[in-house]
Design a protein around this motif. Structure first.
Motif, mmCIF file in Angstrom:
data_model
loop_
_atom_site.group_PDB
_atom_site.id
_atom_site.type_symbol
_atom_site.label_atom_id
_atom_site.label_comp_id
_atom_site.label_asym_id
_atom_site.label_seq_id
_atom_site.Cartn_x
_atom_site.Cartn_y
_atom_site.Cartn_z
ATOM 1 N N GLY A 56 7.424 2.499 10.030
ATOM 2 C CA GLY A 56 7.753 2.266 8.627
ATOM 3 C C GLY A 56 7.103 3.298 7.740
ATOM 4 N N VAL A 57 7.544 3.359 6.489
ATOM 5 C CA VAL A 57 7.052 4.341 5.525
ATOM 6 C C VAL A 57 6.574 3.615 4.272
ATOM 7 C CG1 VAL A 57 7.713 6.233 3.995
ATOM 8 C CG2 VAL A 57 8.534 6.198 6.361
ATOM 9 N N VAL A 58 5.352 3.955 3.822
ATOM 10 C CA VAL A 58 4.801 3.417 2.583
ATOM 11 C C VAL A 58 4.025 4.533 1.878
ATOM 12 C CG1 VAL A 58 3.219 1.757 1.523
ATOM 13 C CG2 VAL A 58 4.586 1.067 3.477
ATOM 14 N N ASN A 59 4.286 4.716 0.591
ATOM 15 C CA ASN A 59 3.531 5.645 -0.254
ATOM 16 C C ASN A 59 3.441 7.057 0.317
ATOM 17 O OD1 ASN A 59 3.052 3.572 -2.057
ATOM 18 N ND2 ASN A 59 1.046 3.064 -1.225
ATOM 19 N N GLY A 60 4.519 7.532 0.899
ATOM 20 C CA GLY A 60 4.549 8.906 1.368
ATOM 21 C C GLY A 60 3.927 9.135 2.728
ATOM 22 N N PHE A 61 3.578 8.073 3.438
ATOM 23 C CA PHE A 61 3.026 8.184 4.785
ATOM 24 C C PHE A 61 3.929 7.424 5.763
ATOM 25 C CE2 PHE A 61 -0.756 8.540 2.061
ATOM 26 C CZ PHE A 61 -1.287 9.738 2.514
ATOM 27 N N LEU A 62 3.944 7.896 6.996
ATOM 28 C CA LEU A 62 4.683 7.231 8.066
ATOM 29 C C LEU A 62 3.692 6.501 8.966
ATOM 30 C CD1 LEU A 62 7.658 8.633 10.045
ATOM 31 C CD2 LEU A 62 5.725 7.718 11.326
ATOM 32 N N TYR A 63 4.030 5.266 9.339
ATOM 33 C CA TYR A 63 3.136 4.445 10.152
ATOM 34 C C TYR A 63 3.799 4.127 11.490
ATOM 35 C CZ TYR A 63 0.267 3.639 5.999
ATOM 36 O OH TYR A 63 -0.548 3.805 4.895
ATOM 37 N N ALA A 64 3.013 4.241 12.576
ATOM 38 C CA ALA A 64 3.437 3.818 13.912
ATOM 39 C C ALA A 64 2.628 2.570 14.262
ATOM 40 C CB ALA A 64 3.187 4.919 14.927
ATOM 41 N N VAL A 65 3.316 1.457 14.491
ATOM 42 C CA VAL A 65 2.674 0.141 14.584
ATOM 43 C C VAL A 65 2.895 -0.449 15.977
ATOM 44 C CG1 VAL A 65 2.586 -2.181 13.608
ATOM 45 C CG2 VAL A 65 3.103 -0.211 12.127
ATOM 46 N N GLY A 66 1.789 -0.757 16.664
ATOM 47 C CA GLY A 66 1.870 -1.450 17.942
ATOM 48 C C GLY A 66 2.625 -0.652 18.991
ATOM 49 N N GLY A 67 3.359 -1.375 19.830
ATOM 50 C CA GLY A 67 4.082 -0.763 20.935
ATOM 51 C C GLY A 67 3.384 -1.042 22.255
ATOM 52 N N GLU A 123 8.963 -1.516 4.950
ATOM 53 C CA GLU A 123 8.228 -1.602 3.686
ATOM 54 C C GLU A 123 8.798 -2.730 2.842
ATOM 55 O OE1 GLU A 123 7.196 1.256 -0.184
ATOM 56 O OE2 GLU A 123 8.791 1.791 1.219
ATOM 57 N N LEU A 124 7.910 -3.525 2.250
ATOM 58 C CA LEU A 124 8.310 -4.544 1.282
ATOM 59 C C LEU A 124 7.405 -4.388 0.070
ATOM 60 C CD1 LEU A 124 10.138 -6.960 0.612
ATOM 61 C CD2 LEU A 124 8.387 -8.456 1.577
ATOM 62 N N GLY A 125 7.949 -3.842 -1.013
ATOM 63 C CA GLY A 125 7.116 -3.530 -2.160
ATOM 64 C C GLY A 125 6.174 -2.397 -1.828
ATOM 65 N N ASP A 126 4.892 -2.633 -1.971
ATOM 66 C CA ASP A 126 3.897 -1.602 -1.649
ATOM 67 C C ASP A 126 3.148 -1.941 -0.363
ATOM 68 O OD1 ASP A 126 2.530 -3.795 -2.576
ATOM 69 O OD2 ASP A 126 1.059 -2.643 -3.723
ATOM 70 N N ASP A 184 -1.906 -3.758 3.574
ATOM 71 C CA ASP A 184 -2.169 -3.207 2.249
ATOM 72 C C ASP A 184 -2.804 -1.839 2.424
ATOM 73 O OD1 ASP A 184 -3.206 -2.484 -0.247
ATOM 74 O OD2 ASP A 184 -3.542 -4.561 -0.834
ATOM 75 N N PRO A 185 -2.081 -0.746 2.111
ATOM 76 C CA PRO A 185 -2.644 0.591 2.350
ATOM 77 C C PRO A 185 -3.806 0.924 1.437
ATOM 78 C CG PRO A 185 -0.535 0.739 1.201
ATOM 79 C CD PRO A 185 -0.706 -0.693 1.583
ATOM 80 N N HIS A 186 -3.917 0.249 0.301
ATOM 81 C CA HIS A 186 -5.028 0.518 -0.611
ATOM 82 C C HIS A 186 -6.327 -0.066 -0.080
ATOM 83 C CE1 HIS A 186 -1.827 1.782 -3.222
ATOM 84 N NE2 HIS A 186 -1.333 0.552 -3.308
ATOM 85 N N LEU A 187 -6.237 -1.248 0.516
ATOM 86 C CA LEU A 187 -7.423 -1.909 1.066
ATOM 87 C C LEU A 187 -7.619 -1.618 2.550
ATOM 88 C CD1 LEU A 187 -7.022 -5.437 -0.615
ATOM 89 C CD2 LEU A 187 -8.403 -3.491 -1.407
ATOM 90 N N ASN A 188 -6.584 -1.040 3.185
ATOM 91 C CA ASN A 188 -6.615 -0.809 4.637
ATOM 92 C C ASN A 188 -6.893 -2.114 5.370
ATOM 93 O OD1 ASN A 188 -6.490 0.614 7.088
ATOM 94 N ND2 ASN A 188 -8.687 1.026 7.068
#
Length: 578
Positions: free
Chosen positions: A472-483, A524-527, A548-552
């Motif tokens: 997924g993509v949030v705030n200009g970054f791409l995230y790779a989750v789990g797998g 992404e859902l909102g921020d 939450d990318p701001h709080l990590n």
């Protein structure tokens, strides 16, 4: 010695006699004065019914010895009704007098009356009066029931915001009250445009006195979430804001957010965070281990923090895709008001406007485990695998795209690596293919496609090999989750999450999920980044977490109604279509 109850209604009968003395003004020993209203009463009865009077009459206060006591800022009719309540335990509630009754009951500390008044006002809530009830109760939050009334009225107001702003109460609010309303993240609106138009309506009701507050209140509208065209047409040249420096600074801030997407991670403010209602609805589509009793599509609203089946909205039209729902690892996207599902070589389209399914032209290749995404209005089908007659899989690096204008699929440049179970996402007008599986192992490699050059370019590899990865993509970054990282003897599922920075071509580990899982739906859902369902090696999960990318930090949200692994998750604004 024993105590025997001879007259069970003795206390009730005694109060009835005292009430008759009250009406005859016999044996009364104090007179309460409220405005022009004089209310004779018995100190003993008042003290028994009200802590306020008990303190007044049983202490050394000067009122304890006075025959007449004036109560300031008290409604006389409300005082008389509450005095009668002390004798009878009954009170009549009417819409036009309940607020003055509640205010006086709070003063006299008549808790049962306060509760009854608050419950009455909750039932009276309407778009035409909810603001008044909210603001009135907010001045009396020292009492538990009044605090609950504030919450009820606030919730009702935010839920019916559009209707509320069409009523006179909204136009008569003070600037501070408007600010208190607009700063709520719970306003139920289709977009920030609705909030801006409501603000302008309020300002234009009394422009001479309200223009001084225009910029401050404009700061509560999330301008970066409005389109540049809307900002230019409605705000930049608006006479109400034109000569106000702060308003122009807000406009510049919004334009920067649109013109510099690569810097959005540095431009985050409260104005760039969508309100819950404008984030859209998260759709979880299909799953592994199909359960015939569970719906094909579930929808999640952050505003309600709840999942519900879309069957009830589509009149069971989802049943026409029972064939689709039993397939494993397909792709889905939302384009305009259409949900497009791609699997094997079949492509189905659900129109949210008409609630009907249709069949689109088939893909050129049969694909399972493909990734799909929309880039520049075109639908891309990436990688996947084919099963031959001997039940042997052939892994694909081939990519094709569908043009809604021509209705045709066409092949484009192939990836450098064959990938099934590949994570696909769009970032900065480029298409990314992340991880996946080839013939023998999971992959840590990543490549991106530029539609202008029709070329795939390798990117920095991830630190982990990831098959069945969520992307997924949030705030200009791409995230790779789990797998998972599968070998011949073992399959290791991952809870770790990596973030890709396209500016520096680097991956960084961020906070892990609470549970290792693959086949997790991500979008992404909102921020925030949502991780939906998945498989932990033993069971299909209902777990849903938000990053939450701001709080990590990851935090749990409402779980799915049924476990889903490998769901397609997309966001659709259903406000105007369902």
């Amino acid at each position: 010695m024993s105590r025997v109850s001879i007259s069970p209604k003795h206390a009730e009968n005694s109060l009835q006699i005292m009430e008759s003395y009250l009406h005859k003004q016999q044996l009364t020993d104090v007179t309460l004065i409220a405005g022009n209203k004089r209310v004779p009463a018995h100190r003993l009865v008042l003290s028994a019914g009200s802590e306020y009077f008990a303190t007044m009459f049983t202490s050394s206060l000067r009122e304890s010895a006075q025959n007449e006591i004036e109560l300031m800022d008290v409604d006389g009719d409300a005082l008389w009704a509450l005095v009668l309540y002390c004798y009878t335990g009954c009170i009549e509630l009417q819409e036009d007098s309940v607020e003055s009754l509640l205010a006086t009951a709070c003063l006299l500390q008549l808790n049962p009356v306060i509760k009854a008044c608050c419950q009455f006002l909750v039932k009276q809530l309407h778009p035409s009066n909810c603001l008044g009830i909210w603001m009135f109760a907010d001045t009396r939050t020292g009492h538990k029931d009044c605090s609950e009334l504030v919450e009820y009225a606030h919730t009702y107001t935010t839920k019916h915001f559009v209707e509320v702003t069409k009523n006179q109460e909204f136009l008569l609010l003070s600037a501070n009250e408007v600010a208190k309303l607009l700063e709520s993240e719970d306003l139920n609106v289709p977009s920030e445009e609705t909030i801006f138009h409501a603000l302008v309506t309020w300002l234009e009701h009394d422009p001479e006195n309200r223009s001084k507050d225009a910029s401050k209140l404009l700061g509560l509208v999330k301008l970066p979430l409005l389109s540049p065209a809307f900002i230019a047409d409605n705000i930049e040249s608006n006479e109400m804001f034109k000569d106000q420096r702060m308003a122009q600074e807000l406009v510049i801030e919004a334009f920067k957010y649109h013109l510099l997407p690569e810097r959005r991670s540095l431009l985050q403010t409260g104005r760039t965070k969508p309100r819950k209602a404008t984030m859209g609805t998260l759709l979880a589509i299909g799953w592994m281990g199909y359960n015939n009793d569970a719906p094909f599509v579930d929808a999640f609203s952050l505003h309600d923090n709840a999942w519900r089946s879309l069957d009830e909205f589509c009149d069971k039209r989802w049943s026409s895709v029972s064939l689709i729902s039993r397939k494993y690892q397909y792709g889905a996207v939302v384009v305009d008001k259409k949900l497009i599902c791609a699997l094997t070589y079949t492509v189905k389209c659900f129109d949210f406007s008409t609630l009907t399914w249709s069949t689109l032209p088939p893909m050129n290749r049969l694909r399972e485990g493909l990734g799909v995404a929309v880039l520049g209005g075109l639908l891309y089908a990436v990688g996947g695998r084919q099963c031959n007659e001997d039940n042997e899989y052939r892994y694909l690096n081939a990519v094709e795209r569908w043009d809604p204008g021509t209705g045709q699929w066409s092949s484009i440049c192939s990836m450098s690596v064959r990938r099934s179970e590949v994570g696909v996402a769009v970032l900065n007008d480029k298409l990314y293919a992340v991880g996946g599986r080839d013939f023998s192992s999971c992959l840590d490699t990543v490549e991106c496609y530029d539609p202008h050059t029709n070329k795939w370019t390798p990117c920095a590899p991830m630190s982990k090999r990831r098959g069945g990865v969520g992307v997924g993509v949030v705030n200009g970054f791409l995230y790779a989750v789990g797998g998972h990282d599968a070998s011949a003897s073992n399959t290791s599922r991952l809870d770790c999450v990596e973030r890709y920075d396209p500016k520096f071509d680097t991956w960084t580990m961020v906070a892990p999920m609470s549970v290792p899982r693959d086949s997790v739906g991500v979008c992404e859902l909102g921020d925030r980044l949502m991780a939906v369902g998945g498989y932990d090696g033993q069971q299909v999960l209902t777990l849903v977490e938000a990053y939450d990318p701001h709080l990590n930090e990851w935090e749990p949200v409402a779980p799915l109604n049924a476990g889903r692994a490998g769901p397609c998750v997309v966001v659709k604004n259903l406000t105007n279509s369902m």
